[in-house]
Design a protein around this motif. Structure first.
Motif, PDB file in Angstrom:
ATOM      1  N   VAL A 155       0.863  -1.191   0.000  1.00 50.61           N
ATOM      2  CA  VAL A 155       0.000   0.000   0.000  1.00 50.61           C
ATOM      3  C   VAL A 155       0.898   1.239   0.000  1.00 50.61           C
ATOM      4  O   VAL A 155       2.100   1.140   0.273  1.00 50.61           O
ATOM      5  CB  VAL A 155      -0.928   0.017   1.234  1.00 50.61           C
ATOM      6  CG1 VAL A 155      -1.874  -1.169   1.214  1.00 50.61           C
ATOM      7  CG2 VAL A 155      -0.120   0.054   2.522  1.00 50.61           C
ATOM      8  N   PRO A 156       0.347   2.414  -0.302  1.00 50.49           N
ATOM      9  CA  PRO A 156       1.158   3.634  -0.258  1.00 50.49           C
ATOM     10  C   PRO A 156       1.732   3.888   1.136  1.00 50.49           C
ATOM     11  O   PRO A 156       1.046   3.705   2.147  1.00 50.49           O
ATOM     12  CB  PRO A 156       0.168   4.726  -0.664  1.00 50.49           C
ATOM     13  CG  PRO A 156      -0.867   4.018  -1.476  1.00 50.49           C
ATOM     14  CD  PRO A 156      -1.009   2.675  -0.832  1.00 50.49           C
ATOM     15  N   VAL A 157       2.986   4.314   1.158  1.00 53.75           N
ATOM     16  CA  VAL A 157       3.684   4.620   2.413  1.00 53.75           C
ATOM     17  C   VAL A 157       4.287   6.017   2.307  1.00 53.75           C
ATOM     18  O   VAL A 157       4.860   6.383   1.276  1.00 53.75           O
ATOM     19  CB  VAL A 157       4.806   3.603   2.695  1.00 53.75           C
ATOM     20  CG1 VAL A 157       5.589   4.007   3.944  1.00 53.75           C
ATOM     21  CG2 VAL A 157       4.244   2.198   2.851  1.00 53.75           C
ATOM     22  N   VAL A 178      13.404   2.989  -3.585  1.00 59.14           N
ATOM     23  CA  VAL A 178      13.231   2.283  -4.864  1.00 59.14           C
ATOM     24  C   VAL A 178      11.775   1.894  -5.098  1.00 59.14           C
ATOM     25  O   VAL A 178      11.387   1.644  -6.241  1.00 59.14           O
ATOM     26  CB  VAL A 178      14.123   1.030  -4.929  1.00 59.14           C
ATOM     27  CG1 VAL A 178      15.585   1.416  -4.822  1.00 59.14           C
ATOM     28  CG2 VAL A 178      13.765   0.030  -3.838  1.00 59.14           C
ATOM     29  N   TYR A 179      10.966   1.848  -4.043  1.00 56.02           N
ATOM     30  CA  TYR A 179       9.575   1.442  -4.202  1.00 56.02           C
ATOM     31  C   TYR A 179       8.739   2.639  -4.668  1.00 56.02           C
ATOM     32  O   TYR A 179       8.739   3.691  -4.017  1.00 56.02           O
ATOM     33  CB  TYR A 179       9.015   0.907  -2.882  1.00 56.02           C
ATOM     34  CG  TYR A 179       9.741  -0.317  -2.381  1.00 56.02           C
ATOM     35  CD1 TYR A 179       9.734  -1.505  -3.103  1.00 56.02           C
ATOM     36  CD2 TYR A 179      10.444  -0.292  -1.178  1.00 56.02           C
ATOM     37  CE1 TYR A 179      10.390  -2.629  -2.642  1.00 56.02           C
ATOM     38  CE2 TYR A 179      11.109  -1.407  -0.699  1.00 56.02           C
ATOM     39  CZ  TYR A 179      11.079  -2.570  -1.444  1.00 56.02           C
ATOM     40  OH  TYR A 179      11.743  -3.685  -0.989  1.00 56.02           O
ATOM     41  N   PRO A 180       8.028   2.491  -5.777  1.00 55.15           N
ATOM     42  CA  PRO A 180       7.270   3.630  -6.316  1.00 55.15           C
ATOM     43  C   PRO A 180       6.152   4.106  -5.399  1.00 55.15           C
ATOM     44  O   PRO A 180       5.711   5.255  -5.515  1.00 55.15           O
ATOM     45  CB  PRO A 180       6.716   3.099  -7.641  1.00 55.15           C
ATOM     46  CG  PRO A 180       6.758   1.607  -7.514  1.00 55.15           C
ATOM     47  CD  PRO A 180       7.918   1.294  -6.642  1.00 55.15           C
ATOM     48  N   ASN A 181       5.673   3.256  -4.502  1.00 53.10           N
ATOM     49  CA  ASN A 181       4.586   3.671  -3.608  1.00 53.10           C
ATOM     50  C   ASN A 181       5.101   4.111  -2.234  1.00 53.10           C
ATOM     51  O   ASN A 181       4.329   4.245  -1.289  1.00 53.10           O
ATOM     52  CB  ASN A 181       3.547   2.565  -3.445  1.00 53.10           C
ATOM     53  CG  ASN A 181       4.135   1.262  -2.932  1.00 53.10           C
ATOM     54  OD1 ASN A 181       5.359   1.079  -2.902  1.00 53.10           O
ATOM     55  ND2 ASN A 181       3.285   0.336  -2.540  1.00 53.10           N
ATOM     56  N   ALA A 182       6.437   4.330  -2.120  1.00 56.09           N
ATOM     57  CA  ALA A 182       7.016   4.834  -0.874  1.00 56.09           C
ATOM     58  C   ALA A 182       7.559   6.246  -1.098  1.00 56.09           C
ATOM     59  O   ALA A 182       8.488   6.453  -1.877  1.00 56.09           O
ATOM     60  CB  ALA A 182       8.127   3.906  -0.394  1.00 56.09           C
ATOM     61  N   GLU A 183       6.981   7.220  -0.415  1.00 58.94           N
ATOM     62  CA  GLU A 183       7.366   8.623  -0.530  1.00 58.94           C
ATOM     63  C   GLU A 183       8.024   9.043   0.780  1.00 58.94           C
ATOM     64  O   GLU A 183       7.393   9.001   1.843  1.00 58.94           O
ATOM     65  CB  GLU A 183       6.122   9.470  -0.799  1.00 58.94           C
ATOM     66  CG  GLU A 183       6.364  10.962  -0.862  1.00 58.94           C
ATOM     67  CD  GLU A 183       5.070  11.741  -1.009  1.00 58.94           C
ATOM     68  OE1 GLU A 183       5.061  12.718  -1.778  1.00 58.94           O
ATOM     69  OE2 GLU A 183       4.062  11.369  -0.360  1.00 58.94           O
TER      70      GLU A 183
END
Length: 222
Positions: A155-157, A178-183
């Motif tokens: 899930v988004p982080v 590197v994870y696209p859903n980790a900001e």
């Protein structure tokens, strides 16, 4: 005014722990689990829970150290830190995930459920993003994020870290960017910058991080 109470959660392994629960005045936008630091569900964590309830979320903060010492709550002095570290070593992350999962399950009636954690709780929020049925996770200076960087979040982080934090090297953050859903966001601040009871409290960074976290939760949870 929000209303709050202490409740009992029963984990999947049958263990019961306490939890601090807060409701918003109006119908909830969604559910939010607040995960403690090593200092317990103390005054700071309860105020965090209260603040997010005031923003419209049904909030539960499980007392994950109850498995070792029920009612544990300390301040941010050396003695409190020593006691907190000792308890952290007695309560496994696996058991804590069961307790957090029980809070998530209770909040499912509100619709979407998010997780937000601080320090130890930040690490657990990162793990929850890959293990538990949540919809979003917010990580504040989770020291284990590098160690668990292989746990791809489902899930988004959103993450908040201090550039002056010697406990969490920037190389650890690079592992999860590197994870696209980790900001991830960084601040000119030290570890624990969100807590107004710590000497490392940095109000400008805390305010900016909370604004970002609330915007993220609005987008992901409601």
């Amino acid at each position: 005014m929000t209303k709050s109470q202490w409740i009992t959660l029963k984990a999947a392994d049958g263990v019961e722990i306490s939890a601090y629960e807060v409701w918003p005045d109006d119908p909830a936008r969604g559910g939010l689990v607040v995960i403690q630091e090593i200092f317990g569900v103390n005054g700071h964590i309860r105020r965090v829970a209260d603040s997010y309830a005031a923003d419209g979320y049904h909030v539960i903060a499980p007392a994950i150290f109850d498995r070792a010492e029920p009612g544990f709550e300390v301040g941010y002095d050396d003695e409190g830190r020593t006691r907190g570290i000792a308890l952290m070593q007695k309560v496994s992350g696996t058991d804590s995930m069961l307790d957090i999962a029980a809070a998530v399950e209770l909040l499912k009636k509100e619709g979407k459920v998010g997780i937000i954690g601080y320090c130890l709780g930040g690490t657990y929020a990162w793990l929850a993003a890959s293990q538990l049925p949540v919809d979003a996770a917010v990580v504040y200076y989770g020291g284990g994020i590098g160690r668990y960087s292989d746990r791809k979040p489902g899930v988004p982080v959103q993450g908040h870290f201090g550039l002056l934090d010697r406990h969490i090297p920037q190389s650890d953050l690079d592992k999860v960017r590197v994870y696209p859903n980790a900001e991830l966001f960084t601040y000119q601040a030290d570890h624990g910058f969100n807590c107004d009871e710590r000497s490392s409290y940095e109000p400008a960074s805390a305010a900016q991080a909370r604004e970002r976290a609330l915007g993220f939760l609005r987008a992901q949870i409601g």
